[in-house]
Design a protein around this motif. Sequence first.
Motif, PDB file in Angstrom:
ATOM      1  N   VAL A  56     -13.036 -51.672 -10.588  1.00  0.00           N
ATOM      2  CA  VAL A  56     -12.856 -50.475 -10.105  1.00  0.00           C
ATOM      3  C   VAL A  56     -13.549 -49.389 -10.368  1.00  0.00           C
ATOM      4  CG1 VAL A  56     -10.883 -49.070  -9.582  1.00  0.00           C
ATOM      5  CG2 VAL A  56     -10.568 -51.235  -9.172  1.00  0.00           C
ATOM      6  N   VAL A  57     -13.975 -48.263  -9.313  1.00  0.00           N
ATOM      7  CA  VAL A  57     -14.508 -47.384  -9.787  1.00  0.00           C
ATOM      8  C   VAL A  57     -13.920 -45.932  -9.165  1.00  0.00           C
ATOM      9  CG1 VAL A  57     -16.939 -45.861  -9.587  1.00  0.00           C
ATOM     10  CG2 VAL A  57     -16.799 -48.392  -9.913  1.00  0.00           C
ATOM     11  N   VAL A  58     -13.375 -44.996  -9.655  1.00  0.00           N
ATOM     12  CA  VAL A  58     -12.855 -43.787  -9.427  1.00  0.00           C
ATOM     13  C   VAL A  58     -13.943 -42.814  -9.436  1.00  0.00           C
ATOM     14  CG1 VAL A  58     -10.758 -42.611  -9.528  1.00  0.00           C
ATOM     15  CG2 VAL A  58     -10.507 -44.928 -10.237  1.00  0.00           C
ATOM     16  N   ASP A  62     -16.762 -36.717  -2.519  1.00  0.00           N
ATOM     17  CA  ASP A  62     -17.937 -36.213  -1.706  1.00  0.00           C
ATOM     18  C   ASP A  62     -19.103 -37.385  -2.188  1.00  0.00           C
ATOM     19  OD1 ASP A  62     -17.896 -35.062  -4.186  1.00  0.00           O
ATOM     20  OD2 ASP A  62     -18.433 -33.387  -3.505  1.00  0.00           O
ATOM     21  N   LEU A  63     -19.106 -38.122  -3.134  1.00  0.00           N
ATOM     22  CA  LEU A  63     -20.137 -38.763  -3.668  1.00  0.00           C
ATOM     23  C   LEU A  63     -20.217 -39.906  -3.258  1.00  0.00           C
ATOM     24  CD1 LEU A  63     -20.358 -36.993  -7.308  1.00  0.00           C
ATOM     25  CD2 LEU A  63     -21.536 -36.364  -5.365  1.00  0.00           C
ATOM     26  N   LYS A  64     -21.506 -40.624  -3.447  1.00  0.00           N
ATOM     27  CA  LYS A  64     -21.711 -42.011  -3.123  1.00  0.00           C
ATOM     28  C   LYS A  64     -21.951 -42.855  -4.521  1.00  0.00           C
ATOM     29  CE  LYS A  64     -22.728 -42.377   1.443  1.00  0.00           C
ATOM     30  NZ  LYS A  64     -21.677 -42.328   2.099  1.00  0.00           N
ATOM     31  N   ILE A  65     -21.390 -43.911  -4.694  1.00  0.00           N
ATOM     32  CA  ILE A  65     -21.575 -44.735  -6.055  1.00  0.00           C
ATOM     33  C   ILE A  65     -23.064 -45.517  -6.030  1.00  0.00           C
ATOM     34  CG2 ILE A  65     -20.871 -46.577  -7.438  1.00  0.00           C
ATOM     35  CD1 ILE A  65     -18.125 -45.611  -6.460  1.00  0.00           C
ATOM     36  N   LYS A  66     -23.954 -45.454  -6.773  1.00  0.00           N
ATOM     37  CA  LYS A  66     -25.054 -46.104  -6.935  1.00  0.00           C
ATOM     38  C   LYS A  66     -25.208 -47.294  -7.472  1.00  0.00           C
ATOM     39  CE  LYS A  66     -30.061 -45.034  -7.713  1.00  0.00           C
ATOM     40  NZ  LYS A  66     -30.401 -45.505  -6.291  1.00  0.00           N
ATOM     41  N   GLY A  67     -25.311 -48.630  -6.729  1.00  0.00           N
ATOM     42  CA  GLY A  67     -25.201 -49.857  -7.300  1.00  0.00           C
ATOM     43  C   GLY A  67     -25.949 -49.942  -8.611  1.00  0.00           C
ATOM     44  N   SER A  68     -27.108 -49.647  -8.620  1.00  0.00           N
ATOM     45  CA  SER A  68     -27.937 -49.824  -9.958  1.00  0.00           C
ATOM     46  C   SER A  68     -27.435 -49.154 -11.198  1.00  0.00           C
ATOM     47  CB  SER A  68     -29.483 -49.354  -9.792  1.00  0.00           C
ATOM     48  OG  SER A  68     -29.521 -48.140  -9.373  1.00  0.00           O
ATOM     49  N   LYS A  69     -26.636 -47.883 -10.908  1.00  0.00           N
ATOM     50  CA  LYS A  69     -26.280 -47.290 -11.955  1.00  0.00           C
ATOM     51  C   LYS A  69     -24.785 -48.060 -12.426  1.00  0.00           C
ATOM     52  CE  LYS A  69     -27.646 -42.572 -11.497  1.00  0.00           C
ATOM     53  NZ  LYS A  69     -27.317 -41.280 -11.373  1.00  0.00           N
ATOM     54  N   LEU A  70     -24.306 -48.544 -11.698  1.00  0.00           N
ATOM     55  CA  LEU A  70     -22.822 -49.224 -11.710  1.00  0.00           C
ATOM     56  C   LEU A  70     -23.486 -50.518 -12.546  1.00  0.00           C
ATOM     57  CD1 LEU A  70     -19.785 -49.727 -11.290  1.00  0.00           C
ATOM     58  CD2 LEU A  70     -20.397 -50.745  -9.095  1.00  0.00           C
ATOM     59  N   LYS A  71     -24.137 -51.197 -12.072  1.00  0.00           N
ATOM     60  CA  LYS A  71     -24.516 -52.640 -12.738  1.00  0.00           C
ATOM     61  C   LYS A  71     -24.986 -52.055 -14.387  1.00  0.00           C
ATOM     62  CE  LYS A  71     -27.741 -54.711 -10.516  1.00  0.00           C
ATOM     63  NZ  LYS A  71     -28.482 -55.865  -9.822  1.00  0.00           N
ATOM     64  N   GLY A 146      -9.503 -46.297 -18.708  1.00  0.00           N
ATOM     65  CA  GLY A 146     -10.791 -46.460 -17.869  1.00  0.00           C
ATOM     66  C   GLY A 146     -11.949 -46.091 -18.644  1.00  0.00           C
ATOM     67  N   GLU A 147     -12.986 -46.394 -18.334  1.00  0.00           N
ATOM     68  CA  GLU A 147     -14.368 -46.113 -19.209  1.00  0.00           C
ATOM     69  C   GLU A 147     -14.955 -44.923 -18.276  1.00  0.00           C
ATOM     70  OE1 GLU A 147     -17.022 -49.514 -19.560  1.00  0.00           O
ATOM     71  OE2 GLU A 147     -15.034 -50.560 -18.754  1.00  0.00           O
ATOM     72  N   GLU A 148     -15.436 -43.942 -19.232  1.00  0.00           N
ATOM     73  CA  GLU A 148     -16.274 -42.712 -18.392  1.00  0.00           C
ATOM     74  C   GLU A 148     -17.480 -43.092 -18.199  1.00  0.00           C
ATOM     75  OE1 GLU A 148     -16.344 -37.812 -18.454  1.00  0.00           O
ATOM     76  OE2 GLU A 148     -15.008 -38.962 -19.751  1.00  0.00           O
ATOM     77  N   VAL A 149     -17.986 -43.125 -17.059  1.00  0.00           N
ATOM     78  CA  VAL A 149     -19.432 -43.356 -16.616  1.00  0.00           C
ATOM     79  C   VAL A 149     -19.867 -42.516 -15.826  1.00  0.00           C
ATOM     80  CG1 VAL A 149     -18.883 -46.101 -17.169  1.00  0.00           C
ATOM     81  CG2 VAL A 149     -18.539 -45.045 -14.882  1.00  0.00           C
ATOM     82  N   ALA A 150     -21.091 -42.521 -15.649  1.00  0.00           N
ATOM     83  CA  ALA A 150     -22.117 -41.773 -14.475  1.00  0.00           C
ATOM     84  C   ALA A 150     -22.735 -42.725 -13.472  1.00  0.00           C
ATOM     85  CB  ALA A 150     -22.962 -40.680 -15.203  1.00  0.00           C
ATOM     86  N   VAL A 151     -22.031 -43.037 -12.540  1.00  0.00           N
ATOM     87  CA  VAL A 151     -22.593 -43.971 -11.606  1.00  0.00           C
ATOM     88  C   VAL A 151     -22.780 -43.439 -10.149  1.00  0.00           C
ATOM     89  CG1 VAL A 151     -21.377 -45.934 -12.815  1.00  0.00           C
ATOM     90  CG2 VAL A 151     -20.202 -44.855 -10.930  1.00  0.00           C
ATOM     91  N   CYS A 152     -22.839 -42.122  -9.949  1.00  0.00           N
ATOM     92  CA  CYS A 152     -23.064 -41.757  -8.610  1.00  0.00           C
ATOM     93  C   CYS A 152     -24.228 -40.948  -8.605  1.00  0.00           C
ATOM     94  CB  CYS A 152     -21.873 -40.574  -8.205  1.00  0.00           C
ATOM     95  SG  CYS A 152     -20.348 -41.160  -7.911  1.00  0.00           S
ATOM     96  N   GLU A 153     -24.827 -40.789  -7.347  1.00  0.00           N
ATOM     97  CA  GLU A 153     -26.057 -40.284  -7.031  1.00  0.00           C
ATOM     98  C   GLU A 153     -25.897 -38.475  -7.035  1.00  0.00           C
ATOM     99  OE1 GLU A 153     -28.943 -42.678  -4.229  1.00  0.00           O
ATOM    100  OE2 GLU A 153     -27.042 -42.798  -3.399  1.00  0.00           O
TER     101      GLU A 153
END
Length: 153
Positions: A56-58, A62-71, A146-153
Amino acid sequence: MPTIDEVKAYLAERSIEVWEFKEPTPNSEMAAQAVGCSVGEIAKTILFIIGSEPVVVVTCGDLKIKGSKLKQAAQLKGKVRLPEADEVIKFTGYAPGGVCPFLLPAALRVMIDTSMRRFPRVYAAAGNDHSAVPVTVDQLLQITSGEEVAVCE
């Protein structure tokens, strides 16, 4: 499937209120209209399947999640895809349009995108498509483990 009343009770124990609306809030745009905030302040909760693993990503509405960053952030291999409606219910316990970051199954990994730190408060769903929960990013991290991550463009 957790009910809105269960989410309310869970969050009340943490001194966090749940707002309910007559108008539907199934997506970021409609939720922002109901809440009276920008689309970016809506904390959308999206389930992804990476390979065979649900995550799950929260993030901001207004942003899109980038698959490569998520992986990369999840350290998983395989195709990143959005699940079918029945998979959303199976993995989160919530129906699409009402998925929220609260009372998720313990084994489900939750990632909180750093983009939400742009705002002092964000608004997540509360388990149905007529609700919003005003929270800070730190509260989200604490409540969801949750884990804080940077997964959006």
